[in-house]
Scaffold this motif. Structure first.
Motif, PDB file in Angstrom:
ATOM      1  N   ASP A 228       0.839  -1.201   0.000  1.00 23.30           N
ATOM      2  CA  ASP A 228       0.000   0.000   0.000  1.00 23.30           C
ATOM      3  C   ASP A 228       0.877   1.254   0.000  1.00 23.30           C
ATOM      4  N   PHE A 229       0.283   2.379  -0.390  1.00 21.96           N
ATOM      5  CA  PHE A 229       1.040   3.629  -0.526  1.00 21.96           C
ATOM      6  C   PHE A 229       1.731   4.040   0.771  1.00 21.96           C
ATOM      7  N   GLU A 230       1.017   3.935   1.880  1.00 26.18           N
ATOM      8  CA  GLU A 230       1.612   4.348   3.152  1.00 26.18           C
ATOM      9  C   GLU A 230       2.873   3.541   3.442  1.00 26.18           C
ATOM     10  N   THR A 231       2.788   2.224   3.329  1.00 24.71           N
ATOM     11  CA  THR A 231       3.937   1.361   3.583  1.00 24.71           C
ATOM     12  C   THR A 231       5.048   1.635   2.583  1.00 24.71           C
ATOM     13  N   PHE A 232       4.678   1.840   1.310  1.00 24.94           N
ATOM     14  CA  PHE A 232       5.664   2.120   0.266  1.00 24.94           C
ATOM     15  C   PHE A 232       6.549   3.306   0.664  1.00 24.94           C
ATOM     16  N   PHE A 233       5.946   4.367   1.174  1.00 24.60           N
ATOM     17  CA  PHE A 233       6.729   5.544   1.546  1.00 24.60           C
ATOM     18  C   PHE A 233       7.382   5.418   2.918  1.00 24.60           C
ATOM     19  N   VAL A 234       6.704   4.787   3.869  1.00 25.61           N
ATOM     20  CA  VAL A 234       7.287   4.605   5.202  1.00 25.61           C
ATOM     21  C   VAL A 234       8.544   3.742   5.125  1.00 25.61           C
ATOM     22  N   GLU A 235       8.526   2.720   4.273  1.00 26.59           N
ATOM     23  CA  GLU A 235       9.657   1.797   4.158  1.00 26.59           C
ATOM     24  C   GLU A 235      10.684   2.208   3.102  1.00 26.59           C
ATOM     25  N   ALA A 236      10.476   3.358   2.474  1.00 25.65           N
ATOM     26  CA  ALA A 236      11.418   3.816   1.441  1.00 25.65           C
ATOM     27  C   ALA A 236      12.818   3.912   2.043  1.00 25.65           C
ATOM     28  N   PRO A 237      13.817   3.373   1.343  1.00 31.42           N
ATOM     29  CA  PRO A 237      15.185   3.345   1.878  1.00 31.42           C
ATOM     30  C   PRO A 237      15.736   4.724   2.258  1.00 31.42           C
ATOM     31  N   GLU A 238      15.531   5.706   1.381  1.00 35.15           N
ATOM     32  CA  GLU A 238      16.066   7.035   1.683  1.00 35.15           C
ATOM     33  C   GLU A 238      15.372   8.075   0.808  1.00 35.15           C
ATOM     34  N   MET A 239      14.428   8.776   1.410  1.00 34.67           N
ATOM     35  CA  MET A 239      13.731   9.820   0.666  1.00 34.67           C
ATOM     36  C   MET A 239      14.745  10.905   0.295  1.00 34.67           C
ATOM     37  N   ASN A 240      14.692  11.336  -0.953  1.00 32.81           N
ATOM     38  CA  ASN A 240      15.657  12.304  -1.471  1.00 32.81           C
ATOM     39  C   ASN A 240      15.492  13.652  -0.766  1.00 32.81           C
ATOM     40  N   ALA A 241      16.583  14.167  -0.229  1.00 36.90           N
ATOM     41  CA  ALA A 241      16.542  15.441   0.493  1.00 36.90           C
ATOM     42  C   ALA A 241      16.098  16.590  -0.418  1.00 36.90           C
ATOM     43  N   SER A 242      16.369  16.492  -1.701  1.00 35.93           N
ATOM     44  CA  SER A 242      16.005  17.548  -2.652  1.00 35.93           C
ATOM     45  C   SER A 242      14.517  17.585  -2.967  1.00 35.93           C
ATOM     46  N   ARG A 243      13.747  16.638  -2.436  1.00 35.92           N
ATOM     47  CA  ARG A 243      12.314  16.620  -2.721  1.00 35.92           C
ATOM     48  C   ARG A 243      11.623  17.869  -2.179  1.00 35.92           C
ATOM     49  N   THR A 244      12.215  18.512  -1.185  1.00 37.38           N
ATOM     50  CA  THR A 244      11.606  19.729  -0.641  1.00 37.38           C
ATOM     51  C   THR A 244      11.671  20.885  -1.641  1.00 37.38           C
ATOM     52  N   LEU A 245      12.445  20.706  -2.712  1.00 34.12           N
ATOM     53  CA  LEU A 245      12.508  21.719  -3.764  1.00 34.12           C
ATOM     54  C   LEU A 245      11.322  21.602  -4.726  1.00 34.12           C
ATOM     55  N   ILE A 246      10.530  20.547  -4.581  1.00 39.19           N
ATOM     56  CA  ILE A 246       9.362  20.356  -5.441  1.00 39.19           C
ATOM     57  C   ILE A 246       8.285  21.324  -4.981  1.00 39.19           C
ATOM     58  N   LYS A 247       7.881  22.183  -5.880  1.00 38.40           N
ATOM     59  CA  LYS A 247       6.865  23.198  -5.579  1.00 38.40           C
ATOM     60  C   LYS A 247       5.781  23.122  -6.637  1.00 38.40           C
ATOM     61  N   GLY A 248       4.639  23.659  -6.322  1.00 37.61           N
ATOM     62  CA  GLY A 248       3.572  23.742  -7.307  1.00 37.61           C
ATOM     63  C   GLY A 248       2.281  23.117  -6.828  1.00 37.61           C
ATOM     64  N   VAL A 249       1.315  23.116  -7.736  1.00 39.41           N
ATOM     65  CA  VAL A 249      -0.031  22.664  -7.404  1.00 39.41           C
ATOM     66  C   VAL A 249      -0.312  21.307  -8.049  1.00 39.41           C
ATOM     67  N   ILE A 250      -0.867  20.417  -7.250  1.00 35.76           N
ATOM     68  CA  ILE A 250      -1.334  19.123  -7.751  1.00 35.76           C
ATOM     69  C   ILE A 250      -2.688  18.870  -7.085  1.00 35.76           C
TER      70      ILE A 250
END
Length: 116
Positions: free
Chosen positions: A56-78
């Motif tokens: 499931d999506f929650e587990t997929f992200f909780v167990e992710a090996p290493e979330m990319n630190a640069s993801r905080t640079l993602i901006k915009g509307v979805i």
């Protein structure tokens, strides 16, 4: 408060939609996979394993090996919401991925999508 429905959906059930969205605009499954690996730190084999297990999506992200630190640079509307303003951490991770796939489908260069 009950969890949002997306948390319990399998990543494998949404993944084909990411690929279809990209391919419809002339992009590739390999580029979608590259975005997923960049964001989460999963290897290609690990991504495929998560798809096979129907994680499931929650587990997929909780167990992710290493979330990319640069993801905080993602901006915009979805989905009408600014990704940088989402307060719930897992929902924000899901929307980061949505935004990256959206950028891919809109023809943005991979270098810019991956915040290089």
């Amino acid at each position: 408060m009950p969890k949002h429905k997306i948390y319990t959906m399998s990543f494998a059930s949404v993944y084909p939609h990411y690929v279809a969205k990209a391919e419809k605009k002339g992009r590739t499954k390999a580029e979608v996979d590259e975005i997923i690996r960049w964001l989460t730190g999963y290897s290609q084999e690990e991504v495929e394993e998560q798809l096979e297990k129907k994680t499931d999506f929650e587990t997929f992200f909780v167990e992710a090996p290493e979330m990319n630190a640069s993801r905080t640079l993602i901006k915009g509307v979805i989905c009408g919401i600014r990704v940088e303003d989402i307060e719930e951490p897992i929902m924000q991770e899901i929307r980061y991925l949505d935004k990256l796939v959206d950028e891919l489908a809109k023809g943005k260069a991979m270098e810019k999508i991956l915040r290089k």
